[in-house]
Design a protein around this motif. Structure first.
Motif, PDB file in Angstrom:
ATOM      1  N   SER A 179       0.820  -1.206   0.000  1.00  0.00           N
ATOM      2  CA  SER A 179       0.000   0.000   0.000  1.00  0.00           C
ATOM      3  C   SER A 179       0.857   1.260   0.000  1.00  0.00           C
ATOM      4  O   SER A 179       0.598   2.215  -0.753  1.00  0.00           O
ATOM      5  N   LEU A 180       1.887   1.271   0.827  1.00  0.00           N
ATOM      6  CA  LEU A 180       2.778   2.438   0.885  1.00  0.00           C
ATOM      7  C   LEU A 180       3.565   2.591  -0.405  1.00  0.00           C
ATOM      8  O   LEU A 180       3.800   3.725  -0.872  1.00  0.00           O
ATOM      9  N   ASN A 181       3.960   1.478  -0.992  1.00  0.00           N
ATOM     10  CA  ASN A 181       4.697   1.535  -2.261  1.00  0.00           C
ATOM     11  C   ASN A 181       3.811   2.100  -3.366  1.00  0.00           C
ATOM     12  O   ASN A 181       4.248   2.947  -4.169  1.00  0.00           O
ATOM     13  N   THR A 182       2.541   1.639  -3.389  1.00  0.00           N
ATOM     14  CA  THR A 182       1.592   2.169  -4.377  1.00  0.00           C
ATOM     15  C   THR A 182       1.352   3.652  -4.144  1.00  0.00           C
ATOM     16  O   THR A 182       1.304   4.453  -5.094  1.00  0.00           O
ATOM     17  N   LEU A 183       1.211   4.049  -2.895  1.00  0.00           N
ATOM     18  CA  LEU A 183       0.995   5.455  -2.554  1.00  0.00           C
ATOM     19  C   LEU A 183       2.171   6.301  -3.001  1.00  0.00           C
ATOM     20  O   LEU A 183       1.999   7.418  -3.524  1.00  0.00           O
ATOM     21  N   SER A 184       3.375   5.788  -2.814  1.00  0.00           N
ATOM     22  CA  SER A 184       4.584   6.523  -3.211  1.00  0.00           C
ATOM     23  C   SER A 184       4.592   6.800  -4.712  1.00  0.00           C
ATOM     24  O   SER A 184       4.912   7.909  -5.160  1.00  0.00           O
ATOM     25  N   THR A 193      -5.205  11.134  -7.226  1.00  0.00           N
ATOM     26  CA  THR A 193      -5.497   9.733  -6.913  1.00  0.00           C
ATOM     27  C   THR A 193      -4.801   9.328  -5.618  1.00  0.00           C
ATOM     28  O   THR A 193      -5.357   8.571  -4.810  1.00  0.00           O
ATOM     29  N   ALA A 194      -3.591   9.835  -5.410  1.00  0.00           N
ATOM     30  CA  ALA A 194      -2.845   9.527  -4.187  1.00  0.00           C
ATOM     31  C   ALA A 194      -3.599  10.008  -2.955  1.00  0.00           C
ATOM     32  O   ALA A 194      -3.617   9.339  -1.909  1.00  0.00           O
ATOM     33  N   SER A 195      -4.224  11.172  -3.075  1.00  0.00           N
ATOM     34  CA  SER A 195      -4.979  11.722  -1.946  1.00  0.00           C
ATOM     35  C   SER A 195      -6.159  10.817  -1.585  1.00  0.00           C
ATOM     36  O   SER A 195      -6.393  10.515  -0.414  1.00  0.00           O
ATOM     37  N   ARG A 196      -6.878  10.355  -2.615  1.00  0.00           N
ATOM     38  CA  ARG A 196      -8.006   9.457  -2.328  1.00  0.00           C
ATOM     39  C   ARG A 196      -7.499   8.111  -1.798  1.00  0.00           C
ATOM     40  O   ARG A 196      -8.104   7.537  -0.887  1.00  0.00           O
ATOM     41  N   PHE A 197      -6.395   7.647  -2.377  1.00  0.00           N
ATOM     42  CA  PHE A 197      -5.832   6.375  -1.923  1.00  0.00           C
ATOM     43  C   PHE A 197      -5.489   6.442  -0.435  1.00  0.00           C
ATOM     44  O   PHE A 197      -5.770   5.510   0.328  1.00  0.00           O
ATOM     45  N   TYR A 229     -11.343  -1.068   0.973  1.00  0.00           N
ATOM     46  CA  TYR A 229     -10.345  -2.131   0.820  1.00  0.00           C
ATOM     47  C   TYR A 229     -10.202  -2.529  -0.651  1.00  0.00           C
ATOM     48  O   TYR A 229      -9.086  -2.704  -1.165  1.00  0.00           O
ATOM     49  N   VAL A 230     -11.336  -2.649  -1.324  1.00  0.00           N
ATOM     50  CA  VAL A 230     -11.330  -3.010  -2.747  1.00  0.00           C
ATOM     51  C   VAL A 230     -10.662  -1.920  -3.581  1.00  0.00           C
ATOM     52  O   VAL A 230      -9.929  -2.213  -4.543  1.00  0.00           O
ATOM     53  N   TYR A 231     -10.887  -0.669  -3.214  1.00  0.00           N
ATOM     54  CA  TYR A 231     -10.260   0.440  -3.961  1.00  0.00           C
ATOM     55  C   TYR A 231      -8.740   0.313  -3.927  1.00  0.00           C
ATOM     56  O   TYR A 231      -8.071   0.495  -4.954  1.00  0.00           O
ATOM     57  N   LEU A 232      -8.185  -0.015  -2.764  1.00  0.00           N
ATOM     58  CA  LEU A 232      -6.733  -0.175  -2.658  1.00  0.00           C
ATOM     59  C   LEU A 232      -6.251  -1.307  -3.567  1.00  0.00           C
ATOM     60  O   LEU A 232      -5.201  -1.191  -4.218  1.00  0.00           O
TER      61      LEU A 232
END
Length: 348
Positions: A179-184, A193-197, A229-232
């Motif tokens: 999750s953190l890697n995707t956010l990065s 998108t990062a903000s919503r994530f 959870y599904v969104y992530l």
């Protein structure tokens, strides 16, 4: 109730019948016939056989009636009402059998009518019935109490296991790292998108932290969490992953065990291939029967993921204790289906 259920005999029934019936027959005959019962072999033999037949028939009908009542009023809280109903029925039936047996004795010429003897015999019959019923129901109530204690312990164990599984999810470094890697990556490529994530990720972890405060949660609350959870997961897997809900608002107040849907989604993602050309689709529906069906198409990984199936087993065990209907797990026609019984809304 079928014939086998109606005529079922416990070990206690057999023991009491062997021990009590001979004593009962002798006592009843002595009350009905008096001294003549011991003075004539013809009277003794005939009355004993007839009383034995009447008593066995009475016991058999009592057993059928008792099983019928217990099957319909089986809850621990219904013991008193069940015992009163059974006592009234058994005493009336026993009195009827006593009168019938006495008239048969008269017909065979074993004795003349004596209203006082008949009255005392009915009293004796009622006392014997109430004593046997008290013994039966006490043992039955004790067994139910033991079963309730056992089920309570099992529920505690299932809840602790659920808390442990939830805790593992909270601190799962693999999920957090992904999750953190995707956010990065999103922060650089798509800040919006990062903000919503980040918002959805916060929602997921807030729910995980409080998931074990209650045994049940409303379906709407669980679905809101699962959407986050599904969104992530969808951000990570793109077009290879989809979740479809077909649930009307009428079911949203019904309750479900927290994290049930998340565990099922996680299970599907863990064991199946997820690619744009091999889309994993999870469908959630609720029918008129109040059953929540979670289905995913099967496209297993080439190298199976090692799993002890604790999450799914825990769901099955917990619902076995929470409701009358059990969780169903069915694999058929290329799909994996889990059917969850929704529980009645909380009464305010």
């Amino acid at each position: 109730m079928n014939a086998a259920s109606a005529l079922r005999y416990t070990r206690l029934d057999t023991i009491m019948q062997v021990v009590v019936l001979p004593v009962y027959v002798i006592g009843m005959n002595w009350l009905l016939l008096g001294a003549v019962y011991w003075q004539s072999w013809r009277v003794w033999a005939g009355a004993t056989v007839l009383a034995g037949m009447f008593s066995f028939g009475n016991w058999l009908l009592n057993n059928i009636q008792a099983n019928w009542v217990r099957d319909r009023f089986s809850a621990y809280s219904q013991i008193l009402g069940r015992s009163i109903v059974m006592a009234i029925w058994l005493c009336l039936l026993g009195a009827g059998f006593t009168v019938g047996m006495y008239k048969t004795f008269i017909w065979f010429g074993f004795t003349a009518y004596d209203g006082q003897r008949l009255q005392y015999s009915i009293y004796f019959q009622v006392i014997v019935i109430l004593i046997i019923l008290a013994i039966h129901e006490s043992i039955f109530a004790f067994d139910e109490w033991q079963q309730t204690v056992t089920e309570t312990e099992r529920l505690k164990k299932a809840r602790l296991q659920s808390q442990f599984e939830s805790l593992k999810q909270q601190i799962n470094p693999h999920f957090l790292f992904n999750s953190l890697n995707t956010l990065s990556v999103l922060i650089e490529d798509s800040p919006k998108t990062a903000s919503r994530f980040l918002d959805e990720m916060s929602h997921v972890y807030r729910y995980l932290l409080r998931a074990n405060e209650e045994e049940l949660t409303e379906l709407r609350t669980e679905l809101a969490f699962v959407r986050s959870y599904v969104y992530l997961l969808q951000i990570r897997h793109g077009d290879g992953f989809a979740v479809r809900e077909q649930i009307s608002d009428a079911w949203m107040d019904y309750r479900i065990a927290p994290l049930t849907l998340q565990l099922l989604v996680e299970n599907a993602v863990k064991h199946n291939v997820i690619l744009p050309e091999q889309q994993l689709v999870i469908t959630m529906t609720v029918g008129d029967d109040g059953l929540l069906r979670v289905q995913n198409n099967l496209q297993r990984r080439a190298v199976p993921v090692v799993s002890d199936r604790v999450g799914l087993s825990n769901i099955v065990a917990k619902y076995r204790l929470l409701g009358d209907r059990e969780v169903q797990v069915v694999e058929a026609e290329g799909n994996f289906n889990v059917v969850i019984p929704l529980l009645e809304p909380e009464k305010h």
